[in-house]
Enzyme design. Structure first.
Site, PDB file in Angstrom:
ATOM      1  N   LYS A  33      -9.497   2.205  -1.947  1.00  0.00           N
ATOM      2  CA  LYS A  33      -9.695   1.509  -0.669  1.00  0.00           C
ATOM      3  C   LYS A  33     -11.043   1.859  -0.042  1.00  0.00           C
ATOM      4  CE  LYS A  33      -7.166   0.751   3.718  1.00  0.00           C
ATOM      5  NZ  LYS A  33      -5.933   1.099   4.442  1.00  0.00           N
ATOM      6  N   VAL A  75       0.114  -2.551  10.727  1.00  0.00           N
ATOM      7  CA  VAL A  75       0.772  -2.198  11.983  1.00  0.00           C
ATOM      8  C   VAL A  75       0.293  -3.084  13.141  1.00  0.00           C
ATOM      9  CG1 VAL A  75       1.352   0.194  11.388  1.00  0.00           C
ATOM     10  CG2 VAL A  75      -0.905  -0.316  12.351  1.00  0.00           C
ATOM     11  N   CYS A 123      -5.080  -3.428   2.451  1.00  0.00           N
ATOM     12  CA  CYS A 123      -4.827  -3.492   3.897  1.00  0.00           C
ATOM     13  C   CYS A 123      -6.080  -3.738   4.732  1.00  0.00           C
ATOM     14  CB  CYS A 123      -4.057  -2.241   4.338  1.00  0.00           C
ATOM     15  SG  CYS A 123      -3.092  -2.556   5.852  1.00  0.00           S
ATOM     16  N   GLU A 140       0.862  -1.191   0.000  1.00  0.00           N
ATOM     17  CA  GLU A 140       0.000   0.000   0.000  1.00  0.00           C
ATOM     18  C   GLU A 140       0.906   1.252   0.000  1.00  0.00           C
ATOM     19  OE1 GLU A 140      -2.080   0.118   3.740  1.00  0.00           O
ATOM     20  OE2 GLU A 140      -3.468   1.700   3.118  1.00  0.00           O
TER      21      GLU A 140
HETATM   22  C1  ACM Z   1      -4.035  -0.204   7.098  1.00  0.00           C
HETATM   23  O1  ACM Z   1      -5.142  -0.289   6.589  1.00  0.00           O
HETATM   24  N1  ACM Z   1      -3.047   0.414   6.497  1.00  0.00           N
HETATM   25  C2  ACM Z   1      -3.774  -0.791   8.418  1.00  0.00           C
END
Ligand code: ACM
Length: 263
Positions: free
Chosen positions: A109, A169, A142, A38
């Site tokens: 996203k 993370v 992510c 990402e």
């Molecule tokens: C994320 O969506 N970058 C944890």
């Protein structure tokens, strides 16, 4: 089909340097499909909307997509990678899909995580699947993993492989993606980053690495270390994802009880 990921440590704001790192490393790799993290060329920890705006790019005209297009042609591979996208006065946390045949499309996203909600607009593309010849590939980014509907939607739309650019993370995703793949009978390629960012007095974000490739039967085919660069390519048979028969009595997608699920 040869598929892989490239896990590395992008430096915030150093787009050209990060693109050079990717181009150099992928210059030594042969594969059909490569997944990058990402926001792999911009970095992740933005401090303001103005910062996002300064690094956001139009797609496909911007430097990141153009460089990926060059690489895709030179290396005869398909690439999926994340970038901040500017479109219609908004910025999205997006991922582009490119191949030797050119630009294939963008995914924005859907589920923004933490302070991304301050700086990006929620994606408006829906979950998309592209037929790249050797397989049908779907994309999610992510934190989309946290919503099982994302992977399920991609499976329902016919994805054999879920490409998953990430900047993780928290510790849960690598194991959770095994279940996402098992419950949808799809391959999963999670491309995470390593290193940390602690910009402008913000809490330090330590990225957990552990990029991985998972099979449709929930087998962890490979997992990267937590803190080292790793480029990995494996041979897979995408047809394995098309057989949704669990046993003589159960067909994965057919047996869904849509009548019992909340909309
Ligand atoms: C994320 O969506 N970058 C944890």
């Amino acid at each position: 089909m040869r598929v892989g990921y490239y896990q590395f440590n992008p430096l915030f704001g150093e787009v050209k340097r990060n693109l050079d790192v990717v181009a150099t490393r992928l210059g030594q790799v042969q594969c059909d499909l490569m997944v990058l993290p990402e926001l792999f060329a911009s970095g992740y920890q933005f401090l303001s909307k103005a910062e996002v705006d300064a690094l956001a790019e139009t797609v496909p005209e911007g430097p990141t997509t153009q460089r990926l297009l060059e690489l895709a042609q030179e290396r005869t591979m398909h690439l999926v990678g994340g970038l901040p996208e500017r479109h219609g006065g908004r910025c999205y946390n997006s991922a582009v899909v490119v191949g030797p045949e050119g630009f294939l499309g963008v995914y924005r996203k859907a589920h923004l995580f933490f302070q991304e909600t301050l700086y990006f607009s929620p994606g408006d593309t829906g979950f998309r699947v592209w037929d790249i010849g050797s397989a049908r590939i779907g994309v999610m980014v992510c934190f989309d993993w946290f919503y099982p509907e994302a992977t399920r939607t991609l499976a329902l739309k016919g994805a054999d492989i879920v490409c998953h650019p990430s900047n993780l993370v928290l510790p849960h995703c690598p194991d959770a993606m095994v279940t996402r793949c098992l419950e949808n009978r799809v391959f999963g390629i999670t491309a995470n980053r390593i290193g940390f960012e602690a910009r402008g007095g913000q809490d330090r974000l330590t990225y957990i690495g552990k990029s991985q490739i998972v099979s449709p039967r929930g087998r962890l085919l490979h997992r990267a270390p937590a803190d080292q660069e790793d480029v990995r390519v494996l041979e897979i048979g995408p047809a394995e994802a098309r057989d949704k028969s669990l046993n003589p009595y159960n067909e994965l997608l057919r047996d869904r009880r849509k009548d019992l699920y909340e909309l």
